[in-house]
Motif scaffolding. Structure first.
Motif, short mmCIF file in Angstrom:
data_model
loop_
_atom_site.label_atom_id
_atom_site.label_comp_id
_atom_site.label_asym_id
_atom_site.label_seq_id
_atom_site.Cartn_x
_atom_site.Cartn_y
_atom_site.Cartn_z
N LEU A 1 0.82 -1.21 0.00
CA LEU A 1 0.00 0.00 0.00
C LEU A 1 0.85 1.26 0.00
O LEU A 1 1.76 1.41 0.82
N VAL A 2 0.55 2.15 -0.94
CA VAL A 2 1.06 3.52 -0.93
C VAL A 2 -0.16 4.43 -0.87
O VAL A 2 -1.08 4.30 -1.68
N TRP A 3 -0.16 5.36 0.06
CA TRP A 3 -1.35 6.18 0.29
C TRP A 3 -0.94 7.64 0.48
O TRP A 3 -0.16 7.96 1.37
N MET A 4 -1.47 8.50 -0.37
CA MET A 4 -1.24 9.94 -0.24
C MET A 4 -2.57 10.63 0.04
O MET A 4 -3.57 10.38 -0.65
N THR A 5 -2.58 11.50 1.04
CA THR A 5 -3.79 12.25 1.36
C THR A 5 -3.38 13.49 2.14
O THR A 5 -2.19 13.79 2.28
N CYS A 6 -4.36 14.25 2.63
CA CYS A 6 -4.06 15.44 3.42
C CYS A 6 -4.95 15.47 4.64
O CYS A 6 -5.81 14.59 4.84
N GLY A 7 -4.77 16.49 5.48
CA GLY A 7 -5.61 16.66 6.65
C GLY A 7 -6.41 17.94 6.55
O GLY A 7 -6.45 18.59 5.50
N VAL A 8 -7.01 18.33 7.65
CA VAL A 8 -7.77 19.57 7.67
C VAL A 8 -6.82 20.76 7.54
O VAL A 8 -7.09 21.71 6.80
N GLU A 9 -5.69 20.71 8.22
CA GLU A 9 -4.74 21.83 8.21
C GLU A 9 -3.46 21.55 7.44
O GLU A 9 -2.82 22.47 6.95
N VAL A 10 -3.06 20.30 7.33
CA VAL A 10 -1.79 19.98 6.67
C VAL A 10 -2.03 19.56 5.23
O VAL A 10 -3.09 19.04 4.88
N GLY A 11 -1.01 19.79 4.39
CA GLY A 11 -1.13 19.51 2.97
C GLY A 11 -0.93 18.05 2.62
O GLY A 11 -0.72 17.19 3.48
N TYR A 12 -0.96 17.78 1.31
CA TYR A 12 -0.86 16.41 0.82
C TYR A 12 0.55 15.86 1.03
O TYR A 12 1.54 16.54 0.80
N GLN A 13 0.59 14.60 1.45
CA GLN A 13 1.86 13.91 1.64
C GLN A 13 1.62 12.41 1.56
O GLN A 13 0.49 11.94 1.67
N ILE A 14 2.70 11.66 1.35
CA ILE A 14 2.62 10.21 1.41
C ILE A 14 2.48 9.83 2.88
O ILE A 14 3.37 10.08 3.69
N LEU A 15 1.36 9.23 3.23
CA LEU A 15 1.09 8.88 4.63
C LEU A 15 1.60 7.49 4.97
O LEU A 15 2.22 7.29 6.01
N LEU A 16 1.32 6.52 4.10
CA LEU A 16 1.80 5.15 4.30
C LEU A 16 2.44 4.66 3.01
O LEU A 16 1.92 4.91 1.92
N ALA A 17 3.56 3.96 3.14
CA ALA A 17 4.25 3.40 1.98
C ALA A 17 5.26 2.38 2.49
O ALA A 17 5.68 2.44 3.65
N PRO A 18 5.67 1.43 1.64
CA PRO A 18 6.70 0.47 2.06
C PRO A 18 7.96 1.20 2.53
O PRO A 18 8.47 2.08 1.85
N ARG A 19 8.45 0.83 3.68
CA ARG A 19 9.56 1.56 4.29
C ARG A 19 10.90 1.32 3.61
O ARG A 19 11.79 2.16 3.66
N THR A 20 11.08 0.18 3.00
CA THR A 20 12.38 -0.17 2.45
C THR A 20 12.57 0.29 1.01
O THR A 20 13.63 0.13 0.45
N SER A 21 11.56 0.85 0.41
CA SER A 21 11.64 1.22 -1.00
C SER A 21 12.24 2.60 -1.18
O SER A 21 12.01 3.51 -0.40
N GLY A 22 13.06 2.75 -2.26
CA GLY A 22 13.63 4.04 -2.59
C GLY A 22 12.92 4.70 -3.75
O GLY A 22 13.41 5.68 -4.31
N ILE A 23 11.77 4.19 -4.13
CA ILE A 23 11.02 4.71 -5.26
C ILE A 23 10.32 6.01 -4.87
O ILE A 23 9.82 6.15 -3.75
N VAL A 24 10.27 6.97 -5.80
CA VAL A 24 9.55 8.22 -5.57
C VAL A 24 8.08 7.97 -5.91
O VAL A 24 7.65 8.06 -7.06
N TRP A 25 7.31 7.63 -4.90
CA TRP A 25 5.92 7.25 -5.13
C TRP A 25 5.07 8.39 -5.66
O TRP A 25 4.07 8.17 -6.36
N LEU A 26 5.45 9.61 -5.33
CA LEU A 26 4.70 10.77 -5.83
C LEU A 26 4.68 10.78 -7.36
O LEU A 26 3.66 11.08 -7.98
N ASP A 27 5.81 10.42 -7.97
CA ASP A 27 5.89 10.39 -9.43
C ASP A 27 5.02 9.28 -10.02
O ASP A 27 4.42 9.44 -11.08
N VAL A 28 4.96 8.15 -9.33
CA VAL A 28 4.14 7.04 -9.81
C VAL A 28 2.66 7.41 -9.76
O VAL A 28 1.89 7.11 -10.67
N ILE A 29 2.26 8.09 -8.69
CA ILE A 29 0.86 8.51 -8.57
C ILE A 29 0.51 9.51 -9.66
O ILE A 29 -0.55 9.43 -10.29
#
Length: 215
Positions: free
Chosen positions: A15-43
């Motif tokens: 699972l790779v999950w990007m979302t935001c909160g009420v006050e904070v902006g969008y970010q990758i919240l959960l993703a595999p810890r050992t990966s060096g892939i830029v998930w933002l680009d894949v999304i």
């Protein structure tokens, strides 16, 4: 109806999950810890400029270094940010079974978000003064359940402007207008680009005046 065994996703690895909160902006919240892939680009490969374009869940198959993924994007059915814009969710399900690729567009969003509620509550309630790494760490710690069971009901809830402010004009805009305006949180605002161009032009004109003694 209970999901089949093929619809189990392991959060730590798939699972790779990007979302935001009420006050904070969008970010990758959960993703595999050992990966060096830029998930933002894949999304963004799946959803250019991070646009969803409507109320319905969107799904697209993408490839990345090491495999393929099903990308899904949808608006939160219940929560908005501090500007009354429906919160977006972008997910990558990595190397899932073929059945998931075929039925991803029919996944039950309410059931999916219910299982991820512990992690989502962290970013949803986070202050803008909390760093992204701290938000991720707290989300990992709070999400004690490490697997998702996908139910394919095909009955996703329509987007609601829950929590929107009645006095703001944005709360009365159609969803297409909201989704277009929401990109300010993810891409460089065009107005700043125009300001930069104007400043460059003025600098060139000033230089010409100085060179030719027109000042």
């Amino acid at each position: 109806m209970s999901p089949r065994p093929e619809s189990v996703i392991f959060i730590d690895k798939q699972l790779v999950w990007m979302t935001c909160g009420v006050e904070v902006g969008y970010q990758i919240l959960l993703a595999p810890r050992t990966s060096g892939i830029v998930w933002l680009d894949v999304i963004e490969q799946a959803f250019p400029h991070f646009e969803i374009g409507g109320q319905q869940l969107r799904a697209a198959e993408v490839t990345y270094e090491g495999g393929r993924a099903m990308a899904v994007a949808f608006f939160d059915p219940s929560h908005c940010d501090s500007s009354s814009r429906p919160i977006k969710h972008f997910m990558l399900w990595l190397d899932v079974e073929p059945m998931v690729f075929d039925k991803a567009a029919m996944v039950s969003v309410p059931e999916l978000l219910q299982q991820l509620a512990p992690a989502f509550s962290v970013i949803l309630d986070a202050s803008r003064y909390i760093s992204e790494p701290d938000i991720c760490r707290q989300a990992w710690e709070k999400q004690s359940e490490r697997s998702l069971r996908l139910a394919f009901s095909g009955k996703n809830m329509p987007v609601k402007n829950a929590g929107s402010k009645p006095s703001t004009a944005k709360s009365n805009l159609p969803m297409d207008a909201l989704s277009s305006d929401d990109e300010e949180a993810l891409v460089f605002p065009k107005k700043f680009m125009m300001m930069a161009i104007v400043m460059v032009v003025l600098a060139i004109i000033a230089a010409l005046f100085e060179v030719f003694g027109l000042a």
